[in-house]
Design a protein around this motif. Structure first.
Motif, short mmCIF file in Angstrom:
data_model
loop_
_atom_site.label_atom_id
_atom_site.label_comp_id
_atom_site.label_asym_id
_atom_site.label_seq_id
_atom_site.Cartn_x
_atom_site.Cartn_y
_atom_site.Cartn_z
N SER A 112 38.75 -16.16 -7.99
CA SER A 112 38.57 -15.16 -6.93
C SER A 112 37.11 -14.78 -6.78
N HIS A 113 36.60 -14.90 -5.56
CA HIS A 113 35.20 -14.55 -5.34
C HIS A 113 35.00 -13.04 -5.47
N ALA A 114 36.02 -12.26 -5.00
CA ALA A 114 35.91 -10.80 -5.05
C ALA A 114 35.79 -10.31 -6.49
N GLN A 115 36.62 -10.87 -7.36
CA GLN A 115 36.58 -10.46 -8.78
C GLN A 115 35.59 -11.28 -9.58
N GLN A 116 35.04 -12.30 -8.96
CA GLN A 116 34.19 -13.28 -9.64
C GLN A 116 34.89 -13.76 -10.90
N SER A 117 36.16 -14.15 -10.71
CA SER A 117 36.97 -14.58 -11.86
C SER A 117 37.05 -16.10 -11.90
N ALA A 118 37.29 -16.60 -13.12
CA ALA A 118 37.40 -18.05 -13.31
C ALA A 118 38.06 -18.34 -14.64
N LYS A 136 36.32 -12.40 -16.00
CA LYS A 136 36.24 -11.60 -14.77
C LYS A 136 34.89 -10.88 -14.79
N ILE A 137 33.95 -11.46 -14.06
CA ILE A 137 32.58 -10.92 -14.09
C ILE A 137 32.54 -9.48 -13.56
N ALA A 138 33.33 -9.22 -12.51
CA ALA A 138 33.32 -7.87 -11.91
C ALA A 138 33.72 -6.81 -12.94
N ASN A 139 34.60 -7.18 -13.88
CA ASN A 139 35.03 -6.23 -14.93
C ASN A 139 34.22 -6.38 -16.21
N ARG A 140 33.25 -7.29 -16.20
CA ARG A 140 32.45 -7.57 -17.41
C ARG A 140 33.35 -7.92 -18.60
N GLU A 141 34.28 -8.86 -18.39
CA GLU A 141 35.15 -9.21 -19.51
C GLU A 141 35.50 -10.68 -19.57
N CYS A 142 35.74 -11.12 -20.81
CA CYS A 142 36.22 -12.48 -21.06
C CYS A 142 37.35 -12.34 -22.08
N SER A 143 38.37 -13.20 -21.95
CA SER A 143 39.53 -13.09 -22.84
C SER A 143 39.18 -13.39 -24.30
N GLY A 151 28.31 -6.98 -26.09
CA GLY A 151 27.52 -6.53 -24.94
C GLY A 151 26.59 -7.62 -24.40
N ILE A 152 26.83 -8.85 -24.83
CA ILE A 152 26.04 -10.00 -24.36
C ILE A 152 27.04 -11.02 -23.80
N PRO A 153 26.83 -11.52 -22.57
CA PRO A 153 27.81 -12.46 -22.02
C PRO A 153 28.00 -13.69 -22.93
N CYS A 154 29.26 -13.95 -23.28
CA CYS A 154 29.60 -15.10 -24.14
C CYS A 154 29.34 -16.39 -23.37
N SER A 155 29.52 -17.52 -24.03
CA SER A 155 29.26 -18.82 -23.38
C SER A 155 30.14 -18.99 -22.15
N HIS A 156 31.39 -18.49 -22.20
CA HIS A 156 32.31 -18.64 -21.07
C HIS A 156 31.81 -17.84 -19.87
N ALA A 157 31.38 -16.60 -20.15
CA ALA A 157 30.88 -15.73 -19.09
C ALA A 157 29.59 -16.30 -18.49
N GLN A 158 28.74 -16.87 -19.34
CA GLN A 158 27.49 -17.44 -18.85
C GLN A 158 27.77 -18.62 -17.91
N LYS A 159 28.80 -19.40 -18.27
CA LYS A 159 29.17 -20.54 -17.43
C LYS A 159 29.66 -20.06 -16.06
N VAL A 160 30.45 -19.00 -16.06
CA VAL A 160 31.01 -18.47 -14.81
C VAL A 160 29.90 -17.83 -13.96
N CYS A 161 28.97 -17.13 -14.62
CA CYS A 161 27.83 -16.55 -13.89
C CYS A 161 27.09 -17.65 -13.15
N GLY A 162 26.89 -18.78 -13.83
CA GLY A 162 26.21 -19.93 -13.22
C GLY A 162 26.98 -20.43 -12.01
N ALA A 163 28.32 -20.50 -12.16
CA ALA A 163 29.16 -21.03 -11.08
C ALA A 163 29.12 -20.13 -9.84
N TYR A 164 28.99 -18.81 -10.06
CA TYR A 164 28.95 -17.87 -8.93
C TYR A 164 27.53 -17.47 -8.54
#
Ligand code: ZN
Length: 198
Positions: A112-118, A136-143, A151-164
């Motif tokens: 979802s682009h709105a939630q910046q989820s992946a 879910k980047i909008a919620n600042r969370e990864c499972s 408080g530092i984006p994990c590797s999964h979050a960093q990958k998603v930030c790149g994608a969006y």
């Protein structure tokens, strides 16, 4: 909680009475990021090491002396990090870069682009990996929980930030900023004449 119950019913009954916000990182809304509270206690313990059994006056003097040293060393360290053009402290830089390198091996599927989820699938390596995590980047969370924990984006979050196309650096908690570190340790103590007490 079910796992604790299986291990020890009494421990479960005891913990079940206490508000989970008070003792779990998963229910505190992100306030106790990483092991910040423990680190603060350890920091004070480190300064007072070996001084606990001294008379009160000596305890005061040694605490002051060690605190002055603690601040002085960190003020120098802060300036060195600034000269290295670092954005964050060594701890945060090291963790960020290590997760950045790991992120290269992940595969991302945008939802979802709105939630910046992946969803992010990790690469299979030595029988480990092939795990799927939800970011879910909008919620600042990864499972995986690491983003919330440190408080530092994990590797999964960093990958998603790149994608969006999101600036991942802006997602790091501001208390890792070098400016915050330097502001803390730029304060200095004034030398005192004579003994503190007595
Ligand atoms: Zn993660």
């Amino acid at each position: 909680m079910e796992e604790i119950k299986k291990q020890d019913v009494k421990a479960f009954a005891y913990l079940d009475q206490i508000n989970k916000e008070k003792w779990t990182a998963s229910h505190d809304g992100g306030w106790r990021c990483g092991i910040l509270t423990t680190n603060m206690s350890e920091c004070i313990n480190g300064v007072l090491k070996g001084a606990r059994r001294l008379p009160v006056s000596a305890l005061f003097e040694i605490t002051l002396e060690r605190t002055v040293h603690y601040f002085r060393v960190r003020a120098i360290k802060g300036q060195k990090m600034l000269q290295n053009n670092q954005l964050w402290t060594n701890f945060a830089c090291k963790m960020f870069i290590s997760w950045q390198q790991k992120a290269v091996e992940h595969t991302v599927t945008k939802y979802s682009h709105a939630q910046q989820s992946a969803s992010v699938v990790t690469m299979l390596q030595n029988k480990h990996g092939m795990n799927t995590h939800v970011v879910k980047i909008a919620n600042r969370e990864c499972s995986c929980g690491k983003w919330n924990q440190f408080g530092i984006p994990c590797s999964h979050a960093q990958k998603v930030c790149g994608a969006y196309n999101i600036s991942v650096a802006s997602m790091v908690k501001d208390y890792y900023d070098l400016m915050a570190y330097n502001n803390t340790y730029s304060k200095h103590f004034e030398p005192a004449v004579g003994r503190l007490l007595g």
